[in-house]
Design a protein around this motif. Structure first.
Motif, PDB file in Angstrom:
ATOM      1  N   UNK A 299      16.078  14.412  -2.887  1.00 31.41           N
ATOM      2  CA  UNK A 299      17.432  13.840  -2.796  1.00 31.41           C
ATOM      3  C   UNK A 299      18.350  14.388  -3.890  1.00 31.41           C
ATOM      4  N   UNK A 300      17.854  14.438  -5.127  1.00 33.28           N
ATOM      5  CA  UNK A 300      18.723  14.765  -6.263  1.00 33.28           C
ATOM      6  C   UNK A 300      18.608  16.214  -6.749  1.00 33.28           C
ATOM      7  N   UNK A 301      17.655  16.960  -6.204  1.00 33.77           N
ATOM      8  CA  UNK A 301      17.541  18.357  -6.605  1.00 33.77           C
ATOM      9  C   UNK A 301      16.193  18.672  -7.212  1.00 33.77           C
ATOM     10  N   UNK A 302      15.701  19.841  -6.883  1.00 33.19           N
ATOM     11  CA  UNK A 302      14.354  20.239  -7.311  1.00 33.19           C
ATOM     12  C   UNK A 302      14.415  21.219  -8.473  1.00 33.19           C
ATOM     13  N   UNK A 303      15.495  21.120  -9.261  1.00 33.09           N
ATOM     14  CA  UNK A 303      15.649  22.081 -10.362  1.00 33.09           C
ATOM     15  C   UNK A 303      14.838  21.717 -11.598  1.00 33.09           C
TER      16      UNK A 303
ATOM     17  N   UNK B  57      17.068   8.543   0.813  1.00 35.52           N
ATOM     18  CA  UNK B  57      15.691   8.249   0.389  1.00 35.52           C
ATOM     19  C   UNK B  57      14.803   7.954   1.600  1.00 35.52           C
ATOM     20  N   UNK B  58      15.342   7.221   2.577  1.00 32.79           N
ATOM     21  CA  UNK B  58      14.598   6.968   3.818  1.00 32.79           C
ATOM     22  C   UNK B  58      14.240   8.290   4.481  1.00 32.79           C
ATOM     23  N   UNK B  59      15.230   9.193   4.551  1.00 30.50           N
ATOM     24  CA  UNK B  59      15.012  10.495   5.185  1.00 30.50           C
ATOM     25  C   UNK B  59      13.987  11.320   4.411  1.00 30.50           C
ATOM     26  N   UNK B  60      13.879  11.047   3.099  1.00 32.61           N
ATOM     27  CA  UNK B  60      12.902  11.770   2.271  1.00 32.61           C
ATOM     28  C   UNK B  60      11.516  11.142   2.383  1.00 32.61           C
ATOM     29  N   UNK B  61      11.376  10.125   3.226  1.00 31.73           N
ATOM     30  CA  UNK B  61      10.052   9.558   3.487  1.00 31.73           C
ATOM     31  C   UNK B  61       9.715   8.313   2.685  1.00 31.73           C
ATOM     32  N   UNK B  62      10.685   7.764   1.957  1.00 33.31           N
ATOM     33  CA  UNK B  62      10.423   6.566   1.150  1.00 33.31           C
ATOM     34  C   UNK B  62      10.499   5.336   2.048  1.00 33.31           C
TER      35      UNK B  62
ATOM     36  N   UNK C 214       0.827  -1.213   0.000  1.00 31.07           N
ATOM     37  CA  UNK C 214       0.000   0.000   0.000  1.00 31.07           C
ATOM     38  C   UNK C 214       0.861   1.264   0.000  1.00 31.07           C
ATOM     39  N   UNK C 215       2.031   1.194   0.672  1.00 28.68           N
ATOM     40  CA  UNK C 215       2.932   2.359   0.671  1.00 28.68           C
ATOM     41  C   UNK C 215       3.323   2.709  -0.765  1.00 28.68           C
ATOM     42  N   UNK C 216       3.600   1.683  -1.588  1.00 29.80           N
ATOM     43  CA  UNK C 216       3.993   1.940  -2.977  1.00 29.80           C
ATOM     44  C   UNK C 216       2.794   2.439  -3.796  1.00 29.80           C
ATOM     45  N   UNK C 217       1.615   1.881  -3.580  1.00 26.57           N
ATOM     46  CA  UNK C 217       0.443   2.318  -4.342  1.00 26.57           C
ATOM     47  C   UNK C 217      -0.027   3.723  -3.943  1.00 26.57           C
ATOM     48  N   UNK C 218       0.190   4.072  -2.670  1.00 24.09           N
ATOM     49  CA  UNK C 218      -0.392   5.326  -2.184  1.00 24.09           C
ATOM     50  C   UNK C 218       0.635   6.431  -1.939  1.00 24.09           C
ATOM     51  N   UNK C 219       1.900   6.054  -1.646  1.00 18.09           N
ATOM     52  CA  UNK C 219       2.909   7.069  -1.322  1.00 18.09           C
ATOM     53  C   UNK C 219       4.190   6.757  -2.099  1.00 18.09           C
ATOM     54  N   UNK C 220       5.194   6.225  -1.441  1.00 12.69           N
ATOM     55  CA  UNK C 220       6.438   5.881  -2.139  1.00 12.69           C
ATOM     56  C   UNK C 220       7.166   4.783  -1.368  1.00 12.69           C
ATOM     57  N   UNK C 221       7.672   3.826  -2.108  1.00 11.33           N
ATOM     58  CA  UNK C 221       8.456   2.746  -1.509  1.00 11.33           C
ATOM     59  C   UNK C 221       9.710   2.529  -2.329  1.00 11.33           C
ATOM     60  N   UNK C 222      10.696   1.867  -1.709  1.00 16.21           N
ATOM     61  CA  UNK C 222      11.915   1.555  -2.476  1.00 16.21           C
ATOM     62  C   UNK C 222      12.332   0.112  -2.265  1.00 16.21           C
ATOM     63  N   UNK C 223      12.858  -0.441  -3.349  1.00 11.11           N
ATOM     64  CA  UNK C 223      13.314  -1.833  -3.374  1.00 11.11           C
ATOM     65  C   UNK C 223      14.802  -1.838  -3.693  1.00 11.11           C
ATOM     66  N   UNK C 224      15.560  -2.608  -2.935  1.00 16.39           N
ATOM     67  CA  UNK C 224      16.953  -2.822  -3.292  1.00 16.39           C
ATOM     68  C   UNK C 224      16.972  -3.966  -4.310  1.00 16.39           C
ATOM     69  N   UNK C 225      17.185  -3.614  -5.568  1.00 22.02           N
ATOM     70  CA  UNK C 225      17.185  -4.633  -6.631  1.00 22.02           C
ATOM     71  C   UNK C 225      18.595  -4.793  -7.208  1.00 22.02           C
ATOM     72  N   UNK C 226      19.567  -4.663  -6.299  1.00 23.57           N
ATOM     73  CA  UNK C 226      20.968  -4.762  -6.720  1.00 23.57           C
ATOM     74  C   UNK C 226      21.344  -6.168  -7.154  1.00 23.57           C
ATOM     75  N   UNK C 227      20.455  -7.143  -6.907  1.00 23.59           N
ATOM     76  CA  UNK C 227      20.737  -8.506  -7.367  1.00 23.59           C
ATOM     77  C   UNK C 227      20.614  -8.613  -8.880  1.00 23.59           C
TER      78      UNK C 227
END
Lengths: 367, 113
Positions: free
Chosen positions: A162-166, A216-221, A45-58
């Protein structure tokens, strides 16, 4: 699993961070992966409604460089990647000579003569070998980089924090990418994903991976694991290699014809078989099935027609947290593969009422 | 399991619900079904796993928790209360010494961990 196999599992660069966040770790495609943190429903639900992150480094990441790299890449994948502009990405397939699907990949054109290919973890070794057979300079950057998929309606806002709001991130269209400097390193940000939501996949040097995760965690993800990634991709009806697609399935019956270019006439592995298959009527088609009654469909369960005759087997199945219903996919005879057709799924001892529905199960609301 | 006179209310432990993760479906037996010790009487399903439910005692099912059809998550949030599964009329008086109390079970889990 034997002890020896367990000790041979590969570990993510950010493993300690996942464990500190309470992740349950499970083996997947030779890697120790975070299956879930707080809970799969919450993460979904976090991904559908807000933002989530996955470590897909595999996932396997290989870079190719050279004047002929595009040409050679085209010779081993189904999509004519030569037509991509710099900064553009496209879904493509590695096919067998028979037209079966050996892997599905994403190809990114980073520069005129610079490319990135992202492959499934389970097939990465074979995929990289396929590329190396076609071209000499293939640089496997899987271990040297970290890849985080940031997805959800609030993902772009979080990424900008995280990366800039420009405005540079917002200007990246779907299936486009941007290389940008971040904390002295080069980050690749691509407007791609595997959840049906907006967002980006970020690839940074491994040394910067922890800092990116923390930012990203600090940005609420919210961190999200493989279990939520699977329910999200299935709601979006995105195929998973080894389930919906494999060497016994072809791109056209899987609905992946958009990843196959035939009109350029260029040779590539599987071309002759795919030309033949393309000219034929398909006998079966990958369809979306939704249970009308309660129950959780699972991969491997039989699909029955209205008379109770077995017509197929589910390639995937789960409980859809968004629809609050059982959903699954299966190859159905074309006559049955249209929305509204009543079918049944054999859930243990019970033939459970179901219906073929339009693909995908879930499409995000347009802003 | 909670014994009330000649009946027992069955559920899963807090540890089990935590291990299973978010429960999304519960399949329970029909009222009136006779259960033997160790018999499978239903399943609980999380996103990733299907787990059989086994009867720790013999008896007849006299009620099932209908509320779980629409709210299976009660098994997670209140396993010893609103997340109960079935109510069984005991086939014979219970030898309570043969079963673990929640405290003894927790102690066992703590030892094993």
């Amino acid at each position: 699993m034997t002890h020896g196999a367990a000790s041979a599992l590969r570990q993510l660069t950010l493993r300690d961070r996942h464990i500190a966040l309470g992740a349950r770790i499970a083996p997947f495609a030779g890697w120790e992966m975070p299956l879930q943190y707080e809970g799969v429903l919450e993460e979904h639900h976090a991904v559908r409604e807000r933002a989530g992150m996955f470590d897909v480094s595999h996932m396997g990441r290989v870079r190719l460089e050279g004047a002929r790299a595009g040409e050679l890449l085209r010779s081993v994948t189904t999509f004519d990647v030569r037509r991509l502009e710099v900064g553009e990405a496209h879904y493509s397939l590695y096919c067998t000579e028979d037209g079966g699907i050996a892997d599905d990949v994403f190809v990114y054109r980073l520069g005129e003569a610079r490319w990135l290919v992202v492959q499934n973890a389970a097939n990465a070794e074979a995929g990289t070998a396929r590329l190396r057979a076609a071209m000499p300079s293939v640089d496997d950057v899987t271990v040297a980089t970290v890849m985080l998929a940031v997805q959800g309606p609030e993902a772009m806002a979080a990424l900008e924090r995280v990366f800039g709001t420009d405005g540079r991130l917002a200007a990246v269209a779907p299936r486009r990418c941007l290389e940008t400097a971040w904390r002295g390193e080069t980050a690749l940000l691509a407007r791609t994903g595997y959840t049906g939501e907006d967002g980006m996949e970020c690839i940074v040097p491994a040394a910067a991976g922890g800092a990116l995760w923390d930012a990203l965690l600090a940005a609420g993800v919210r961190p999200a694991g493989l279990a939520a990634r699977d329910t999200l991709r299935l709601e979006a009806a995105l195929p998973l290699h080894g389930h919906e697609i494999d060497e016994t399935t072809t791109p056209f019956e899987a609905g992946l014809g958009f990843a196959v270019t035939l009109e350029d006439g260029a040779p590539f592995t599987g071309r002759a078989a795919l030309e033949r298959l393309h000219a034929q009527e398909q006998a079966r088609k990958l369809a979306c099935i939704r249970l009308s009654d309660r129950g959780v469909p699972r991969a491997g369960m039989a699909v029955l027609d209205a008379t109770g005759a077995t017509v197929s087997t589910l390639t995937s199945g789960t409980f859809s947290p968004t629809l609050r219903a059982g959903i699954g996919m299966a190859y159905l005879p074309v006559a049955l593969a249209t929305a509204g057709t009543p079918v049944q799924v054999q859930v243990r001892d019970r033939a459970t009422a179901a219906e073929v529905v339009r693909r995908p199960f879930y499409r995000r609301p347009r802003a | 399991m909670r014994v009330e006179g000649d009946e027992a209310v069955l559920g899963i432990t807090d540890y089990a619900q935590d291990q299973l993760g978010d429960i999304v479906f519960v399949e329970l037996p029909a009222v009136g079904r006779a259960l033997a010790v160790g018999e499978s009487f239903g399943v609980v399903e999380s996103i990733k796993a299907v787990s059989d439910l086994y009867a720790p005692i013999a008896g007849e099912v006299v009620a099932v928790n209908e509320g779980l059809a629409d709210a299976p998550e009660l098994v997670n949030s209140d396993p010893y209360g609103d997340g109960w599964l079935i109510r069984v009329r005991l086939a014979r008086p219970l030898d309570e010494g043969a079963l673990l109390t929640a405290e003894a079970y927790r102690a066992l889990r703590a030892d094993g961990a």
